[in-house]
Design a protein around this motif. Structure first.
Motif, PDB file in Angstrom:
ATOM      1  N   GLU A  86       0.829  -1.209   0.000  1.00  0.00           N
ATOM      2  CA  GLU A  86       0.000   0.000   0.000  1.00  0.00           C
ATOM      3  C   GLU A  86       0.861   1.256   0.000  1.00  0.00           C
ATOM      4  OE1 GLU A  86      -2.476  -0.739   3.406  1.00  0.00           O
ATOM      5  OE2 GLU A  86      -4.034  -1.675   2.181  1.00  0.00           O
ATOM      6  N   ALA A  87       1.956   1.261   0.762  1.00  0.00           N
ATOM      7  CA  ALA A  87       2.864   2.408   0.790  1.00  0.00           C
ATOM      8  C   ALA A  87       3.499   2.608  -0.582  1.00  0.00           C
ATOM      9  CB  ALA A  87       3.940   2.221   1.858  1.00  0.00           C
ATOM     10  N   GLY A  88       3.832   1.514  -1.249  1.00  0.00           N
ATOM     11  CA  GLY A  88       4.400   1.599  -2.586  1.00  0.00           C
ATOM     12  C   GLY A  88       3.423   2.178  -3.589  1.00  0.00           C
ATOM     13  N   VAL A  89       2.164   1.824  -3.461  1.00  0.00           N
ATOM     14  CA  VAL A  89       1.128   2.371  -4.345  1.00  0.00           C
ATOM     15  C   VAL A  89       1.021   3.877  -4.130  1.00  0.00           C
ATOM     16  CG1 VAL A  89      -1.374   2.429  -4.774  1.00  0.00           C
ATOM     17  CG2 VAL A  89      -0.188   0.234  -4.560  1.00  0.00           C
ATOM     18  N   THR A  90       1.030   4.295  -2.868  1.00  0.00           N
ATOM     19  CA  THR A  90       0.955   5.725  -2.560  1.00  0.00           C
ATOM     20  C   THR A  90       2.153   6.468  -3.142  1.00  0.00           C
ATOM     21  OG1 THR A  90      -0.295   5.295  -0.539  1.00  0.00           O
ATOM     22  CG2 THR A  90       0.835   7.417  -0.681  1.00  0.00           C
ATOM     23  N   ARG A  91       3.359   5.923  -2.957  1.00  0.00           N
ATOM     24  CA  ARG A  91       4.565   6.556  -3.512  1.00  0.00           C
ATOM     25  C   ARG A  91       4.494   6.613  -5.033  1.00  0.00           C
ATOM     26  NH1 ARG A  91       7.039   3.242   0.288  1.00  0.00           N
ATOM     27  NH2 ARG A  91       7.801   1.886  -1.351  1.00  0.00           N
TER      28      ARG A  91
END
Length: 69
Positions: A32-37
């Motif tokens: 999820e953090a990667g998607v946000t980044r």
């Protein structure tokens, strides 16, 4: 990824399931953090003519070179 989760779930002894759950929660949080980044990077590139933010390093040449080897 779903298939890997179920594989690990089915092969994990019952006493180790809580630890497995914790590992998968971490995997999901990182994803999820990667998607946000990725979304933030996309917006930055749209605003700045395709340029990467200054804190990013364009490693395209390294990746392309390693795939050719």
């Amino acid at each position: 990824m779903c298939q890997e989760f179920w594989k690990q779930f089915n092969l994990t002894p019952i006493g180790e399931l809580p630890a497995l759950g914790e590992r998968w929660v971490k995997v999901i949080e990182n994803l999820e953090a990667g998607v946000t980044r990725g979304r933030e990077l996309h917006i930055h590139q749209q605003v700045h003519g395709g340029d990467l933010p200054s804190e990013y390093i364009d490693a395209t040449g390294l990746v392309t070179g390693s795939q050719a080897a």
